[in-house]
Design a protein around this motif. Structure first.
Motif, PDB file in Angstrom:
ATOM      1  N   ARG A 356       0.851  -1.188   0.000  1.00 39.72           N
ATOM      2  CA  ARG A 356       0.000   0.000   0.000  1.00 39.72           C
ATOM      3  C   ARG A 356       0.893   1.246   0.000  1.00 39.72           C
ATOM      4  O   ARG A 356       2.060   1.205   0.393  1.00 39.72           O
ATOM      5  N   TYR A 357       0.323   2.361  -0.459  1.00 36.28           N
ATOM      6  CA  TYR A 357       1.040   3.636  -0.512  1.00 36.28           C
ATOM      7  C   TYR A 357       0.472   4.560   0.554  1.00 36.28           C
ATOM      8  O   TYR A 357      -0.738   4.807   0.596  1.00 36.28           O
ATOM      9  N   ARG A 358       1.373   5.035   1.425  1.00 37.74           N
ATOM     10  CA  ARG A 358       0.942   5.860   2.560  1.00 37.74           C
ATOM     11  C   ARG A 358       1.500   7.263   2.420  1.00 37.74           C
ATOM     12  O   ARG A 358       2.714   7.468   2.359  1.00 37.74           O
ATOM     13  N   ILE A 359       0.599   8.249   2.355  1.00 41.40           N
ATOM     14  CA  ILE A 359       1.014   9.650   2.280  1.00 41.40           C
ATOM     15  C   ILE A 359       1.494  10.085   3.658  1.00 41.40           C
ATOM     16  O   ILE A 359       0.757  10.000   4.643  1.00 41.40           O
ATOM     17  N   ILE A 360       2.746  10.581   3.707  1.00 37.48           N
ATOM     18  CA  ILE A 360       3.318  11.040   4.976  1.00 37.48           C
ATOM     19  C   ILE A 360       3.498  12.555   4.998  1.00 37.48           C
ATOM     20  O   ILE A 360       3.802  13.130   6.050  1.00 37.48           O
ATOM     21  N   GLY A 361       3.313  13.203   3.848  1.00 39.19           N
ATOM     22  CA  GLY A 361       3.482  14.650   3.789  1.00 39.19           C
ATOM     23  C   GLY A 361       2.737  15.241   2.606  1.00 39.19           C
ATOM     24  O   GLY A 361       2.514  14.564   1.594  1.00 39.19           O
ATOM     25  N   VAL A 362       2.346  16.494   2.738  1.00 40.21           N
ATOM     26  CA  VAL A 362       1.686  17.251   1.667  1.00 40.21           C
ATOM     27  C   VAL A 362       2.560  18.456   1.362  1.00 40.21           C
ATOM     28  O   VAL A 362       2.794  19.302   2.244  1.00 40.21           O
ATOM     29  N   GLU A 363       3.061  18.537   0.132  1.00 44.17           N
ATOM     30  CA  GLU A 363       3.989  19.618  -0.228  1.00 44.17           C
ATOM     31  C   GLU A 363       3.350  20.985  -0.014  1.00 44.17           C
ATOM     32  O   GLU A 363       2.246  21.260  -0.496  1.00 44.17           O
ATOM     33  N   SER A 364       4.058  21.855   0.704  1.00 41.47           N
ATOM     34  CA  SER A 364       3.524  23.155   1.070  1.00 41.47           C
ATOM     35  C   SER A 364       4.287  24.300   0.430  1.00 41.47           C
ATOM     36  O   SER A 364       3.703  25.122  -0.284  1.00 41.47           O
ATOM     37  N   ARG A 365       5.613  24.367   0.651  1.00 44.97           N
ATOM     38  CA  ARG A 365       6.334  25.557   0.205  1.00 44.97           C
ATOM     39  C   ARG A 365       7.837  25.299   0.207  1.00 44.97           C
ATOM     40  O   ARG A 365       8.318  24.299   0.764  1.00 44.97           O
ATOM     41  N   THR A 366       8.563  26.233  -0.402  1.00 45.08           N
ATOM     42  CA  THR A 366      10.009  26.279  -0.315  1.00 45.08           C
ATOM     43  C   THR A 366      10.404  27.599   0.323  1.00 45.08           C
ATOM     44  O   THR A 366      10.019  28.664  -0.162  1.00 45.08           O
ATOM     45  N   ASP A 367      11.130  27.533   1.414  1.00 44.00           N
ATOM     46  CA  ASP A 367      11.643  28.735   2.065  1.00 44.00           C
ATOM     47  C   ASP A 367      12.967  29.099   1.410  1.00 44.00           C
ATOM     48  O   ASP A 367      13.937  28.320   1.483  1.00 44.00           O
ATOM     49  N   ARG A 376      14.967  25.435   1.667  1.00 39.73           N
ATOM     50  CA  ARG A 376      14.358  24.554   2.669  1.00 39.73           C
ATOM     51  C   ARG A 376      12.957  24.175   2.196  1.00 39.73           C
ATOM     52  O   ARG A 376      12.071  25.025   2.111  1.00 39.73           O
ATOM     53  N   ASN A 377      12.785  22.905   1.862  1.00 34.76           N
ATOM     54  CA  ASN A 377      11.488  22.428   1.390  1.00 34.76           C
ATOM     55  C   ASN A 377      10.650  21.950   2.571  1.00 34.76           C
ATOM     56  O   ASN A 377      11.109  21.119   3.378  1.00 34.76           O
ATOM     57  N   VAL A 378       9.427  22.457   2.646  1.00 35.07           N
ATOM     58  CA  VAL A 378       8.558  22.184   3.786  1.00 35.07           C
ATOM     59  C   VAL A 378       7.272  21.533   3.296  1.00 35.07           C
ATOM     60  O   VAL A 378       6.562  22.081   2.447  1.00 35.07           O
ATOM     61  N   ALA A 379       6.972  20.368   3.839  1.00 32.86           N
ATOM     62  CA  ALA A 379       5.681  19.707   3.621  1.00 32.86           C
ATOM     63  C   ALA A 379       4.925  19.684   4.940  1.00 32.86           C
ATOM     64  O   ALA A 379       5.519  19.821   6.024  1.00 32.86           O
ATOM     65  N   MET A 380       3.619  19.524   4.857  1.00 34.32           N
ATOM     66  CA  MET A 380       2.830  19.310   6.059  1.00 34.32           C
ATOM     67  C   MET A 380       2.888  17.830   6.410  1.00 34.32           C
ATOM     68  O   MET A 380       2.554  16.979   5.572  1.00 34.32           O
ATOM     69  N   HIS A 381       3.361  17.517   7.603  1.00 33.66           N
ATOM     70  CA  HIS A 381       3.319  16.138   8.063  1.00 33.66           C
ATOM     71  C   HIS A 381       1.852  15.728   8.184  1.00 33.66           C
ATOM     72  O   HIS A 381       0.994  16.584   8.445  1.00 33.66           O
ATOM     73  N   THR A 382       1.538  14.474   7.994  1.00 31.57           N
ATOM     74  CA  THR A 382       0.125  14.074   7.938  1.00 31.57           C
ATOM     75  C   THR A 382      -0.469  13.768   9.305  1.00 31.57           C
ATOM     76  O   THR A 382      -1.587  13.251   9.384  1.00 31.57           O
TER      77      THR A 382
END
Length: 408
Positions: A356-367, A376-382
């Protein structure tokens, strides 16, 4: 040396002549002190690029035709220049100005010959201007915003360079080298990722149920207002074709994002008219456990994958098969080194476990980190994503894959 300000009457007259009806007659006046400072440099200056932090935008809506191309661009600008540079050429190299910001910015420059030059979008929504044979003297620079400021002025970084505009930006954004590859969007798991059509813009999303898509909140909402109306989700999109597609009939943006864009809540759910997930499948949602984090840091964890619709590769799905994991940051953030650009917002960071494929982050922004080797690449942890889903399911008494209450 600074040029005499005798040109101001001419330049002010030019601006007033371009005023838009119903717009206050506030000119961009380079007789005023520049808000964020000034520098005097000669050709071959170091560091190159030279970075200046500014706040973009202003109260005056103005439209300018570029003196070289004739192209017109409009933006909201301050009256005084944001920055001023006195330049002495000599290297034979071009002189360029460019802007990096999370917002849609507009670049305006008045050159030593009192001509106006403007650019709206050059690299995604980031503008740039290049002068192949730069004149000696005073350059006054405004960093405007395409949208009205409404009293809020977004942060932006002005780059001054004799190199290729954004060259350093891409090197930092790609951690030295672009490792993205084009994915076969017809095959699992890539067909579960899709193009989110927002009418005037786009983002990336991933199916997490038969009729539910996970994406980024900033694609839909800014400063407490819905700014991007979702129209359609195209799963497995590739150059005009899609494995499956559905109209978007609703959405949910967390209240913590709507009421202040609180860190950790840059995610949203889209609800589809058709259960296309029953046809192609969907991904699970689950945060990294402490054991997962320890394995990733030790280099023994599963590969972290990501894919999205980057602006520089129009119409195709590009992504990463093994992104370096950096850390779990504070407030539900996941710091990573997936190679991403604008358009990848909302794309999933995921791992494969047990088929199965588990989403662990949602891409948000690059600082942007212009003084550092890499951005610095920042995703939202799930972690918060899963909590929000569970809260919505509790409210509705429904199982996974159904639509929670919509928050239009």
């Amino acid at each position: 040396m600074p040029l005499p300000l005798a040109r101001h009457a001419l330049a002010t007259g030019l601006v007033l002549g371009l005023s838009i009806s119903a717009t206050p007659l506030i000119s961009q006046d380079f007789s005023l002190p520049s808000t964020f400072g000034e520098i005097s440099v000669s050709a071959g200056f170091m560091p190159d690029p030279n970075w200046v932090h500014v706040l973009a935008g202003g109260e005056a809506l103005r439209e300018f035709p570029d003196a070289n191309t004739g192209n017109r661009c409009a933006g909201h600008f301050a009256e005084a220049p944001d920055f001023r540079i006195f330049f002495e050429p000599g290297s034979g190299l071009p002189l360029s100005f460019y802007v990096e910001s999370r917002d849609d910015t507009v670049l305006l420059v008045n050159t030593p010959d009192a001509q106006w030059h403007c650019n709206d979008d050059s690299s995604g929504l980031n503008p740039s201007l290049t002068f192949d044979s730069p004149q000696p003297g005073q350059y006054d620079i405004w960093v405007g915003t395409y949208q009205a400021s409404n009293g809020t002025y977004p942060a932006a970084i002005l780059g001054i360079t004799e190199l290729e505009p954004f060259a350093d930006t891409f090197a930092r954004a790609f951690f030295g080298e672009d490792d993205r590859i084009v994915m076969d969007a017809t095959q699992s798991p890539w067909n579960m990722i899709g193009f989110v059509d927002l009418s005037d813009s786009s983002c990336t999303g991933a199916l997490i149920g038969p009729q539910t898509v996970l994406t980024a909140a900033h694609c839909l909402a800014d400063q407490g207002a819905i700014t991007g109306t979702p129209v359609e989700f195209l799963a497995g999109y590739d150059r005009g074709d899609a494995v499956a597609r559905s109209a978007i009939t609703g959405y949910h943006v967390p209240a913590s994002w709507m009421m202040g864009e609180q860190e950790g809540y840059d995610f949203a759910f889209l609800y589809l008219a058709d259960p296309i997930g029953e046809q192609i499948g969907w991904m699970d949602v689950g945060p990294l456990t402490p054991e997962d984090v320890a394995a990733e840091l030790a280099g023994t964890g599963p590969d972290i994958m990501q894919a999205g619709y980057s602006y520089d590769q129009q119409g195709v799905l590009t992504g990463n098969l093994d992104c370096p994991f950096i850390e779990l940051g504070g407030q539900n953030t996941l710091i990573h080194q997936c190679d991403t650009l604008q358009g990848d917002s909302g794309s999933p960071l995921f791992i494969e476990t047990g088929g199965r494929y588990r989403i662990i982050g949602v891409e948000s922004r690059t600082d942007a980190m212009p003084r550092a080797q890499f951005d610095r690449n920042v995703a939202m942890h799930t972690d918060y994503v899963l909590a929000e889903l569970q809260a919505l399911i509790t409210q509705t008494g429904s199982g996974g894959g159904t639509r929670p209450p919509e928050t239009k």
